[in-house]
Design a protein around this motif. Structure first.
Motif: not given
Lengths: 243, 578
Positions: A96, A99-103, A139-142, B171, B173-175, B180, B189, B191, B193
């Motif tokens: 999650k 891959f599901k954008g929930q860092p 792509q992932r942003g983090f 949250w 992010s890099l940007y 989300t 899910s 986001t 992005l």
């Protein structure tokens, strides 16, 4: 047998706490804590040892897994440790995050990861995340390892240093066998310019460890630049069949 | 996914995820950024329609870079903000194949396709992700749809483009700021992005008519034979669709009146005219129950089933059966939506799902709500004349609904119950006596208000009745579907469950006991629905409903009133018909 006992335990815990409106992060059952006791027992397996070399979960009377005993494991890590077993709801949780954008979910488990690393590792000079290649990061942003490292750094007051660079976008290690993994990450990392880590103790942070090749590559780079000890921290690892 | 700002040969500004495939390309801004950032930073340069296009002035290149860099810095990005325009030629070796475009078009029509679904669709079509992106991008440039950020950003915050929710977790992010959506996470899910492709409503979505003659929709032989009351209601539904007096109709039926079947002639009429129909319900159980009934009544129609329990398949179809969550994947697609159990959780409490239903309907489309227990909101609509109301108070066998009876019993929810402890003797004796009386009439369905009570009460009742077969199930029970199948086959004497079985299920001869009927989660609607499980078949048209509780709540009283009223209406109708 063990799983049925755990299941009973879980049911018991649920019944005791069902009036509480908090949900366990992993099993959705109503509890007072972030992660309920039965999930902690099932996924964190605090009774098991961790392989010194690669962090894998191993039997209580062992210090290294059989692969590492045969010399197939990492060579540059002083101690590797992992919080839990990469399976079931714990695996889902990590996926999650990744891959599901929930860092942001990582922030909610800081209590468990802090406690675990303090108990198992000596204090370091700095904390370093395993880097992600820039195209995947775009792509992932983090970078989940980065998020985890900064949480640990903030919570424990240890300096955070993003000093490693990944110069190749490698194939995800999970899809490869042991030897392929080795070739896949060989020479993929280097130290950023003008970084001095001589004589320091480093905690190296990643999300999941399987054979430890990625961690070992990073550790080798660090050690070549004079780092004294590299300790590795992961959220999850595999488990060795316990006889 | 990263998007790129392009200036094409005509000097127009466009945003594309596949810049090297754009035939009109002249200059491209690199590196790319997720769509939400570009749209937000360049909102005064881009038109609201993302595929178009303002003419670029000679200074525009510099302005774009400045705005992007300024925006990123304000968002506290950790990205290196080095942007530049590059002269690039489009790659002629990878031209768009028109044949592929026509093959993909029906797959994306009327849909919202998320970044995650791109890979699934590409696999279904046996093409690469990139080829699919190129094709969809072509659809966007021909005005057939739009690229949107999965979560859009505006001055006041975030909006999920799939479910319209503004309850978004933010949250860093890099940007910079990212978000989300937690509301529609169950569908995979999303986001800020990521992107989403949304099809525009097409001008002509009429498919080839399936039947040549729809005059006989009413005379068609349906799997059940219509009673007079049912036939009358079916006819009124058809008339309504002709007259188009209101966009919405509420069919308020008694539990067990056969309301689902009553909608079939209307469905047949729409299908006959080549229009697209959706049968939706908030719950999986209802959807899985209706699907085979539709199959047997419309044997020549390909029907698509969409629920969280079946693997997703892309493809066009004229009749779709879906849970309300799955409806969020459509946009301006259906001409008719039949919406069963409209007041059931989670739809009844979800703004997002309500938005989703409206968004899936074509602008000229119609909705028919089916329920035995309409919400206050719907009733108000009906009173205001915004929604037509049709009532079907008579059960298909003509017998009245069983009236619930309250039995006072000092039940307390927080007894710690397990194998070792016992209930107070007053209670266990009382319950034993009650169950003994009821169970001679047929299998027993016992409702409890909390999931945690299911295993407890299985233990309690097993102890009281060691010779009976006692089982139970709840929403997250992995064996739920198997157990419910066994229940329908009458394999259990006593079945303990939560509100998951309060609606949509028919078990011949079943009797109902509601434990803790005074619990706050039971509103009048769930009490009426649970009571409505009894006496549903011709063989056993009556039954017993008992509310076991410490006190009688308002909801319990209202439930009785609702049922009495429904029976009263039924008698009136019968007299009129006689």
């Amino acid at each position: 047998m063990l799983s049925s006992i755990l299941h009973k335990l879980k049911e018991g815990v649920n019944l005791l706490w069902y009036e509480q409106q908090e949900k366990c992060l992993l099993c959705d059952n109503l509890v007072q804590e972030t992660i309920c006791q039965s999930c902690r027992l099932e996924y964190f397996r605090p009774e098991l040892n961790r392989c010194y070399a690669c962090g894998k979960l191993i039997g209580q009377n062992k210090i290294r897994c059989s692969d590492c005993k045969e010399g197939k494991g990492p060579k540059y890590l002083t101690i590797a440790t992992s919080l839990g077993h990469y399976s079931g709801a714990w695996k889902d949780f990590i996926q999650k995050v990744k891959f599901k954008g929930q860092p942001y979910l990582l922030a909610s488990i800081n209590y468990y990861i802090n406690g675990w690393v303090i108990k198992n590792l000596p204090p370091p000079d700095a904390i370093v995340p395993v880097p992600m290649h820039h195209s995947r990061l775009a792509q992932r942003g983090f970078n989940q390892a980065d998020v985890l490292a900064s949480i640990l750094s903030r919570q424990l007051g240890i300096i955070y240093r993003d000093v490693l660079h990944r110069n190749r976008d490698t194939i995800p290690q999970t899809s490869l066998g042991r030897q392929e993994r080795l070739n896949n990450v060989l020479g993929a990392f280097y130290l950023k310019k003008d970084v001095d880590l001589k004589g320091q103790i480093i905690w190296l942070v990643d999300d999941v460890v399987t054979t430890g090749t990625t961690l070992d590559e990073c550790a080798q780079v660090l050690k070549c630049h004079g780092v004294r000890d590299v300790y590795a921290i992961c959220l999850a690892a595999g488990i060795e069949e316990i006889q | 996914m990263l998007f790129y700002v392009l200036i094409d040969k005509n000097g127009a500004i466009r945003i594309s995820p596949v810049p090297d495939m754009d035939k009109l390309l002249k200059k491209v801004l690199r590196p790319g950024l997720p769509l939400s950032y570009l749209q937000y930073y360049l909102r005064n340069i881009l038109c609201s329609d993302s595929s178009c296009i303002k003419k670029a002035s000679h200074k525009i290149e510099k302005t774009i870079i400045n705005q992007v860099v300024k925006g990123l810095k304000k968002d506290e990005t950790i990205l290196e903000t080095q942007f530049d325009w590059y002269d690039e030629e489009f790659n002629p070796q990878r031209q768009l194949a028109e044949e592929r475009f026509l093959r993909i078009l029906p797959m994306i029509e009327g849909k919202k396709i998320t970044e995650g679904e791109i890979a699934v669709l590409a696999k279904t079509m046996s093409i690469s992700n990139n080829d699919l992106l190129v094709t969809i991008n072509e659809a966007v440039s021909r005005g057939l749809g739009e690229w949107l950020p999965a979560i859009s950003r505006n001055q006041s915050g975030w909006v999920c483009e799939r479910c319209s929710s503004t309850q978004i977790q933010e949250w860093p992010s890099l940007y910079g700021k990212a978000a989300t959506c937690q509301e529609c996470e169950i569908l995979g899910s999303q986001t800020s992005l990521q992107m989403i492709f949304r099809s525009n409503q097409t001008e002509n979505n009429i498919m080839k008519p399936l039947f040549h003659n729809d005059q006989d929709a009413l005379k068609e032989r349906w799997s059940i034979e219509f009673t007079n009351a049912q036939a009358k209601v079916a006819k009124r539904l058809l008339e309504y669709s002709d007259e188009l007096k209101a966009d919405e109709v509420l069919l308020w039926a008694a539990c067990g009146a056969g309301k689902t079947e009553v909608s079939f002639p209307l469905i047949a009429r729409y299908l006959a005219r080549g229009k697209k129909v959706l049968f939706a319900a908030p719950r999986q159980d209802v959807v899985h129950d209706v699907y085979p009934r539709l199959q047997s009544n419309f044997p020549n129609v390909p029907i698509k089933l969409l629920s969280g329990a079946v693997p997703q398949k892309f493809g066009e179809s004229i009749l779709t059966v879906a849970t309300t969550h799955q409806v969020l994947k459509f946009y301006r697609h259906f001409d008719l939506i039949i919406f069963d159990e409209v007041d059931a959780y989670p739809y009844s409490e979800s703004i997002s799902l309500k938005y989703g239903l409206k968004a899936a309907l074509r602008e000229s489309g119609q909705i028919v709500y089916l329920t035995a227990t309409p919400s206050d909101e719907l009733l108000k609509k009906a009173v205001d004349g915004r929604c037509l109301i049709i009532r079907l108070p008579i059960r298909h066998h003509g017998h009245p609904l069983p009236l619930p009876k309250w039995i006072e019993i000092p039940l307390k929810i927080n007894y710690p119950i397990n194998a070792e402890t016992n209930l107070p003797i007053v209670i266990s004796n009382g319950i034993e006596r009650i169950i003994k009386e009821v169970i001679v009439k047929g299998p027993l369905l016992v409702f409890v208000p909390l999931v945690a009570l299911v295993p407890q009460w299985i233990t309690v009742i097993k102890k009281l009745f060691p010779l009976k077969s006692v089982e139970g199930s709840w929403s997250s029970d992995p064996k739920r579907r198997e157990k419910i199948d066994s229940l329908k086959k009458k394999k259990y004497d006593i079945f303990i469950t939560t509100s998951i079985l309060e609606r949509g299920i028919t078990i011949s001869g079943v009797q109902v006991i509601v434990l803790f009927a005074d619990h706050e989660i039971y509103d009048v609607r769930s009490l009426v629905q649970m009571s409505g499980r009894t006496g549903r078949t011709n063989e056993t048209p009556s039954g017993t409903v008992l509310f076991l509780a410490n006190r009688e709540t308002k909801a319990m009283q209202s439930a009785k009133t609702w049922i009495e009223e429904q029976n009263h209406f039924a008698r009136q109708e019968e007299n009129e018909n006689a």
